[in-house]
Structures are given as structure tokens and as C-alpha cells.
Design an enzyme around this catalytic site. Structure first.
Site, PDB file in Angstrom:
ATOM      1  N   HIS A 117      39.670  56.440  41.939  1.00 14.82           N
ATOM      2  CA  HIS A 117      40.604  55.317  41.978  1.00 14.82           C
ATOM      3  C   HIS A 117      41.694  55.507  43.033  1.00 14.82           C
ATOM      4  CE1 HIS A 117      41.830  51.546  40.629  1.00 14.82           C
ATOM      5  NE2 HIS A 117      42.002  51.748  39.335  1.00 14.82           N
ATOM      6  N   ASP A 121      39.476  50.732  44.874  1.00  5.72           N
ATOM      7  CA  ASP A 121      40.124  49.842  43.920  1.00  5.72           C
ATOM      8  C   ASP A 121      39.102  49.300  42.932  1.00  5.72           C
ATOM      9  OD1 ASP A 121      42.556  50.181  45.186  1.00  5.72           O
ATOM     10  OD2 ASP A 121      42.222  48.477  46.546  1.00  5.72           O
TER      11      ASP A 121
END
Length: 450
Positions: free
Chosen positions: A421, A425
Site C-alpha cells: 500500500h 493505491d
């Protein structure tokens, strides 16, 4: 007699030390020339060390799990002749004392490690347990002061399925104590259960509804984490401690792909590998990566640099007897369906039998993990550090699917995929998985060049 010292060899790859993962001999064992003495591991490749001489093992240079430097003594063998070192200058290890059959047994607490190693899997009492630890017959006294039967004597038992015999007062006490009388041995006529029998059952600490004769198993077996399992543990720790994972699960309807796969397998040549799901998934990933090349990358978080690769090198997580390895299909963007299937099968076999080279076990830029028929409904796969994405395959099963008018049976499979992450995204992860889903549900589009 002389002594021949075998040193840790230079196994290449520019390493300075290797982990000792297995001894095939012990002190006092006779060895022949070319006999395998030990196994060491470098990265994920295991190397066997053969004996160059014939003789008797005199000394071992380390314990399993230790790192041995290249050139350090690994073991010493007594040989006929001069050998390659002075045996008198090397201290001999103390020989184990012969066991005295008439000597008293040692307390169990002093021999815990030995008893754990030598005790058969079926368990049971240790033969050398101290007298104080053995079960001794003892007599108890009832509240009325009457001596009860010896605990060590077998009570009269009833036939399976027979209703236990007991007075109403005994049944009431048992019910209040939560005791199932079927598991209480009766000492009275025809196996009748008395108050004393119930007292004995409760004194023995039996849990309600269980047999009092079933003793708890308090054994604890310790083993050292070494070799491939240790490397897997280290890699998983790094991945989970340094990578903030986001996992995205999506279901895929597989009927069209399974029909295509079955049709192609009926027409394949004898020299072609039978098609599984993985070649289709790998090629679908290659197509999706063309549109989102940021998924095919390695993240050097120490330098703060993302290395985005043009070549798609797909790791295929493969379960072996010793643990998980990840052989790599290199330049998957250059392969067609059949060559992709052949390369996956070849690498999986090499990984399982331990013949995969270091080059075949490194260099992946994205990974596929699959548990096959055991794949479960959903998983949370751990990213193969320093990659930024991993695609997980769950088991396929027929489920009812709503087509807008009715429920119809369909072959469904979930994809469980994890992403770094810090780099990917949630939106980009979803777009990537949805693109793979579309390609698998319309498999002909995998082979149409834009």
C-alpha cells in the site's frame, strides 16, 4: 592411523559461509568414499558434502542450524595411513559412557530431552521413570470411614450400550456434579455404581462426561528452526513487518475458461504439457501489466526507489517437503500458452525435488500463489518482498449465480491478491484485479494482440 580433515568447501555464488542443515553421519560411523556426510544451504540451494576418503568419523564441526565459514573444518575422519593432519594434535571428543544395565534409572526431569527424542510417537510412560512417579495402589476412605476398593484394581464393567446401574441418590449426585455415569466404573453387583465409585471418579479429577482413565498428554517436543524453514520465517517476518498489505478479493466465473482448457487438452500433442489454470492466469497477468506496469516492480524501501521492470518474471509459489520455494518463470511476456505451461511444470518439478538452481529461485518481479484444491474461499497472501504485488488463487467450486432472472450453477473461483500500500493505491489494485477477471472470464481476449 591418521586423520583427514574435511573443510567447508567453496560452493560458489560468492558466499562466505553456509548453514549446516543436516548431518548424515555421527561420531563413530564408518564412511566410504563418495558417501554423503552432510548437507549445507546457501540462499535456497542445498548442497550435499561427499566424503573424499574411507574411514571412521572422529569429530563433527557444528550443530544443525549453525553457520560454517568457507574453509573452516567441517568434520574429521580417521583413516588408514597418514591422513592430511596430525591426529595427536587434535583433541578427541569425549566418548559417551556405556550404559550400565544395573545402574539406577535417572529421574525423568534429568532426562527430559532424551526421553522426548526416543519416546515413540504413540506416547506412554517412560520406562525409566522414578518409582515415586509411577502410579501406586492407594486406598481411600469414604465419608463414613469405610475403606473403599483399591484404585489400581479393575472395576466391574458393563457391556457397551447397557444402562449404568445406580441408586436414585447416586444418579442425583452425578447429575448435580455434571458426571455422565456411562463413564463411571461400578464396583457393585452387575457393575452397579455406588457412592464410593462416584467419589473415586470425582477424586480422580475426571471432567464431566469423560472417561477417568484417559490421562492428559503433557509432552512438549522442541525442534530447532533451520534450513529452508528458517529462511522462510525470516522472509515472512521482513515482509509483514515492513510492508503495509492491502488485500483485495474478487470472484471470477470460470466456465468459459474451463471449457477452453478442456478443449485444448483434448487436442494437445503428446509432447505438449497438459494445461492447468496457471498458464492462463500468468498470460492474463502479462496483459494486465502492460496497462499497469507499476505492478511489475520491486521497492527498495531503504533507498526509497521503485525498480519498475519491463520483463515480467513471475514467481510460482511451490510447496515442497521442506517448505515453500518460489521458482521463477522468466520473461513471461515472450511465452505462448503451451511454452508457458511447460516452463511452469518444469520449474515446479525442480522445486519439489530440490534441483532448482539459485537463478531459478530468484529474480521474480511479481508472484502467483495457489493452494490448488485446498485453496479455501479467500486468503490473505503475504507479498514476496521486495515485490509490490502477489496474486492468490483460491479453489474452484460450483455456486449459484444470479443472471438477472434466475439462479444458475456456475464454476466460480476467488482471486485473493495483496499489494504494497506504500506504492499501490487501493484503486489501482482494484483496477488490476478487475482486468485479470475480465480476461479470465473471456479467455479468447488473452490471445488477441492489441
Amino acid at each position: 592411523m591418521g586423520q583427514h580433515v574435511i573443510k567447508m568447501p567453496d560452493v560458489g555464488e560468492g558466499i562466505a559461509e553456509a548453514e549446516l542443515v543436516e548431518w548424515h553421519v555421527k561420531v563413530g560411523d564408518p564412511v566410504n568414499e563418495d558417501m554423503v556426510l552432510a548437507a549445507v544451504m546457501t540462499d535456497k540451494a542445498t548442497v550435499e558434502i561427499p566424503s573424499p576418503v574411507e574411514g571412521i568419523v572422529a569429530w563433527l564441526g557444528g550443530e544443525v542450524g549453525e553457520q560454517i565459514s568457507v574453509g573452516a573444518p567441517l568434520l574429521k575422519i580417521e583413516v588408514a595411513g597418514d591422513g592430511n593432519t596430525d591426529a595427536a594434535a587434535t583433541p578427541r571428543p569425549a566418548e559417551p559412557l556405556a550404559e550400565d544395565e544395573d545402574a539406577p534409572a535417572q529421574p525423568a526431569a534429568d532426562t527430559r530431552e532424551t526421553s522426548l527424542k526416543e519416546e515413540p510417537d504413540g506416547g506412554g510412560e517412560a520406562q525409566d521413570a522414578p518409582v515415586s512417579a509411577r502410579r501406586q495402589p492407594d486406598k481411600t476412605t469414604s465419608p463414613a470411614g469405610k475403606a473403599t476398593r483399591d484404585r489400581s484394581l479393575p472395576a466391574q464393567t458393563r457391556k457397551e450400550g447397557d444402562r449404568p446401574l445406580a441408586a436414585p441418590a447416586v444418579r442425583l449426585r452425578a447429575r448435580e456434579a455434571g458426571v455422565d455415569l456411562r463413564f463411571v466404573r461400578g464396583s457393585g453387583p452387575a457393575g452397579r455404581i455406588t457412592h464410593e465409585d462416584l467419589d473415586l471418579h470425582l477424586d480422580a479429577g475426571a471432567r464431566p462426561g469423560t472417561a477417568a482413565a484417559r490421562a492428559p498428554d503433557n509432552r512438549v517436543t522442541d525442534f530447532k528452526v533451520v534450513g529452508l524453514r528458517r529462511r522462510i520465517a525470516e522472509k515472512m517476518q521482513v515482509a509483514k513487518s515492513r510492508i503495509p498489505h492491502i488485500t483485495y478479493v474478487e470472484e471470477v466465473e470460470m466456465d468459459a475458461l474451463e471449457d477452453l482448457r478442456a478443449a485444448l487438452n483434448t487436442r494437445k500433442r503428446d509432447d505438449q504439457t497438459r494445461l492447468t489454470l496457471l498458464p492462463f492466469l500468468l498470460l492474463a497477468m502479462v496483459r494486465a501489466i502492460r496497462e499497469q506496469p507499476s505492478l511489475n516492480a520491486l521497492y527498495d524501501d531503504e533507498a526509497g526507489i521503485v525498480h519498475q521492470h519491463g520483463g515480467v518474471h513471475v514467481g510460482i509459489a511451490t510447496q515442497t517437503r521442506n517448505g515453500l520455494v518460489v521458482p521463477v518463470v522468466r520473461h513471461a511476456e515472450t511465452l505462448d500458452l503451451w511454452s508457458c505451461a511447460a516452463e511452469i511444470a518444469r520449474l515446479a518439478e525442480a522445486g519439489r525435488n530440490g534441483t532448482a538452481t539459485r537463478e531459478e529461485l530468484s529474480g521474480s518481479t511479481i508472484t502467483i500463489t495457489s493452494l490448488g484444491a485446498l485453496g479455501g474461499i479467500a486468503t490473505t497472501p503475504v507479498i514476496n518482498h521486495p515485490e509490490v504485488a502477489i496474486i492468490g488463487v483460491n479453489k474452484m467450486q460450483v455456486r449459484p449465480v444470479w443472471d438477472g432472472a434466475q439462479f444458475l450453477p456456475a464454476k466460480m473461483m476467488n482471486l485473493s491478491s495483496s499489494f504494497d500500500h506504500r506504492i499501490i493505491d487501493g484503486w489501482d489494485a482494484a483496477v488490476f484485479v478487475q482486468r485479470i477477471k475480465t480476461l479470465l472470464e473471456t479467455p479468447a481476449s488473452i490471445f488477441i494482440e492489441d
